[in-house]
Scaffold this motif. Sequence first.
Motif, mmCIF file in Angstrom:
data_model
loop_
_atom_site.group_PDB
_atom_site.id
_atom_site.type_symbol
_atom_site.label_atom_id
_atom_site.label_comp_id
_atom_site.label_asym_id
_atom_site.label_seq_id
_atom_site.Cartn_x
_atom_site.Cartn_y
_atom_site.Cartn_z
ATOM 1 N N LEU A 137 0.830 -1.202 0.000
ATOM 2 C CA LEU A 137 0.000 0.000 0.000
ATOM 3 C C LEU A 137 0.869 1.258 0.000
ATOM 4 N N GLN A 138 1.923 1.257 0.803
ATOM 5 C CA GLN A 138 2.825 2.407 0.819
ATOM 6 C C GLN A 138 3.444 2.623 -0.558
ATOM 7 N N ARG A 139 3.794 1.518 -1.205
ATOM 8 C CA ARG A 139 4.410 1.626 -2.534
ATOM 9 C C ARG A 139 3.401 2.143 -3.557
ATOM 10 N N GLN A 140 2.178 1.674 -3.492
ATOM 11 C CA GLN A 140 1.152 2.160 -4.415
ATOM 12 C C GLN A 140 0.930 3.658 -4.236
ATOM 13 N N ARG A 141 0.860 4.099 -3.002
ATOM 14 C CA ARG A 141 0.660 5.526 -2.739
ATOM 15 C C ARG A 141 1.778 6.362 -3.343
ATOM 16 N N LEU A 142 3.001 5.936 -3.105
ATOM 17 C CA LEU A 142 4.146 6.707 -3.581
ATOM 18 C C LEU A 142 4.239 6.717 -5.100
ATOM 19 N N LEU A 143 4.087 5.546 -5.709
ATOM 20 C CA LEU A 143 4.214 5.474 -7.161
ATOM 21 C C LEU A 143 3.126 6.280 -7.856
ATOM 22 N N LEU A 144 1.938 6.302 -7.280
ATOM 23 C CA LEU A 144 0.846 7.069 -7.872
ATOM 24 C C LEU A 144 1.175 8.561 -7.855
ATOM 25 N N GLU A 145 1.683 9.046 -6.728
ATOM 26 C CA GLU A 145 1.991 10.478 -6.639
ATOM 27 C C GLU A 145 3.238 10.835 -7.439
ATOM 28 N N LEU A 146 4.251 9.986 -7.397
ATOM 29 C CA LEU A 146 5.460 10.261 -8.169
ATOM 30 C C LEU A 146 5.163 10.318 -9.663
ATOM 31 N N LEU A 147 4.342 9.401 -10.122
ATOM 32 C CA LEU A 147 3.992 9.390 -11.539
ATOM 33 C C LEU A 147 3.167 10.622 -11.906
ATOM 34 N N TYR A 148 2.315 11.055 -10.987
ATOM 35 C CA TYR A 148 1.532 12.274 -11.229
ATOM 36 C C TYR A 148 2.457 13.475 -11.416
ATOM 37 N N HIS A 149 3.446 13.616 -10.541
ATOM 38 C CA HIS A 149 4.383 14.736 -10.666
ATOM 39 C C HIS A 149 5.203 14.610 -11.950
ATOM 40 N N ASN A 150 5.589 13.394 -12.296
ATOM 41 C CA ASN A 150 6.368 13.185 -13.509
ATOM 42 C C ASN A 150 5.569 13.571 -14.751
ATOM 43 N N LEU A 151 4.314 13.139 -14.814
ATOM 44 C CA LEU A 151 3.465 13.480 -15.956
ATOM 45 C C LEU A 151 3.198 14.980 -16.012
ATOM 46 N N SER A 152 2.919 15.574 -14.862
ATOM 47 C CA SER A 152 2.644 17.016 -14.824
ATOM 48 C C SER A 152 3.859 17.809 -15.277
ATOM 49 N N MET A 153 5.027 17.396 -14.818
ATOM 50 C CA MET A 153 6.256 18.075 -15.219
ATOM 51 C C MET A 153 6.453 17.996 -16.732
ATOM 52 N N ASN A 154 6.245 16.808 -17.293
ATOM 53 C CA ASN A 154 6.450 16.632 -18.726
ATOM 54 C C ASN A 154 5.429 17.408 -19.560
ATOM 55 N N LEU A 155 4.210 17.519 -19.052
ATOM 56 C CA LEU A 155 3.190 18.268 -19.782
ATOM 57 C C LEU A 155 3.468 19.770 -19.740
ATOM 58 N N HIS A 156 3.925 20.256 -18.596
ATOM 59 C CA HIS A 156 4.180 21.692 -18.460
ATOM 60 C C HIS A 156 5.475 22.136 -19.139
ATOM 61 N N ARG A 157 6.407 21.216 -19.305
ATOM 62 C CA ARG A 157 7.746 21.638 -19.726
ATOM 63 C C ARG A 157 7.809 22.151 -21.161
ATOM 64 N N ILE A 158 6.762 21.917 -21.955
ATOM 65 C CA ILE A 158 6.762 22.462 -23.315
ATOM 66 C C ILE A 158 6.845 23.983 -23.293
ATOM 67 N N PHE A 159 6.462 24.581 -22.159
ATOM 68 C CA PHE A 159 6.464 26.038 -22.066
ATOM 69 C C PHE A 159 7.753 26.590 -21.456
ATOM 70 N N ILE A 160 8.723 25.720 -21.232
ATOM 71 C CA ILE A 160 10.033 26.199 -20.779
ATOM 72 C C ILE A 160 10.763 26.771 -21.988
ATOM 73 N N THR A 161 10.998 28.048 -21.977
ATOM 74 C CA THR A 161 11.630 28.724 -23.113
ATOM 75 C C THR A 161 12.754 29.625 -22.620
ATOM 76 N N TYR A 162 13.545 30.072 -23.566
ATOM 77 C CA TYR A 162 14.606 31.043 -23.291
ATOM 78 C C TYR A 162 14.284 32.280 -24.121
ATOM 79 N N PRO A 163 13.429 33.149 -23.573
ATOM 80 C CA PRO A 163 12.898 34.275 -24.355
ATOM 81 C C PRO A 163 13.986 35.196 -24.882
ATOM 82 N N THR A 164 13.788 35.616 -26.123
ATOM 83 C CA THR A 164 14.732 36.538 -26.769
ATOM 84 C C THR A 164 14.144 37.932 -26.915
ATOM 85 N N THR A 165 12.857 38.055 -26.571
ATOM 86 C CA THR A 165 12.207 39.371 -26.651
ATOM 87 C C THR A 165 11.396 39.596 -25.383
#
Length: 330
Positions: free
Chosen positions: A256-284
């Motif tokens: 149960l402890q492992r299920q809890r952790l893996l569920l939350e870790l995967l959520y953060h991993n997916l969220s990070m990957n979805l948001h990261r498309i907006f990581i830019t190095y603005p030139t203007t």
Amino acid sequence: MSMQYDMTLRTRTVPRFEVDADDPTIAGRWYYRRCQALLSRDFGSPTISTVQCQLLSVIYLCCASFQNMAHSTLATAVRTANMLGLHMEPPSDMSKAERELRKRIWWSSYTIESKKCMKLGRPFSTSLSSVFCELPVDNHEVASTAGSDFAPLDENVTWLTYNLQHTKMFLAARKTYTALFDRCLEIHQGKKGCVIYEVPVALKRCANSFSTGILTLQTWAQEVPEILKTERQGDGVAFSTDLSPLAVEQFAPLWLQRQRLLLELLYHNLSMNLHRIFITYPTTPQLADSSGQSHATSAAEHAVSLTNIMHQIMTQTDILAGWHEAFQWQ
């Protein structure tokens, strides 16, 4: 896979000059090749076990960092599942245990493919428009006949609830991912091939659209049963980026402890990957002020949250010891 797991727990006792003696990424490679030779005999008349072995092969290859081989094997597994009709609702004359097993195998192949394609930025080979299989159930009756005798958690949650929530999370993440790139493609075609990172208005439109789409995944996190959430110290909230330390329940079953952790870790991993498309190095200045910067910040916050959780768990507990997917996030 068991050999990979074992190699990560062993203490190095062999001389350093023995090449690959303790390399878990290739542990069991001869057994893997033998497995593939045996599986090749089933291609003409595959069974449920064939699909299960193919999916396990994908996991083995992912853990060994053979990403292209894993993707190729995954395509074969999905096609085999289609041959067996796993994407269809199981016949009513089957036993309930067998029907639910078929559902779990199909949705496992769907989630693995979703994870792999989003990770590598490759097209999906499955589509919900051609899937007629309902999500598996997780009630006590099915859990008791599914091959494990874990004690029920509460009235509405069993050890199978993790599998169901895992599937729902990927359905939400894939919906968000698809909507985002459909919007980017629409803008790309409308602006005659423009790159959204070079056009502030285009980037802002994608960011605004994504702000709505990501709510699907955030809503899923809010609806996860409380018993599948790891509590936080103080006023911290599970599945958040408030960086509050975990309050690990010492007497909860390890699974149960492992299920809890893996569920939350995967959520953060997916969220990070979805948001990261907006990581830019603005030139203007216009790009620097884009609303996409808030999503870039969210990507960093999810990355920090994932790192903090992994550090606490790996240094204070043995819950994730061994060869789990989480090792790739260290």
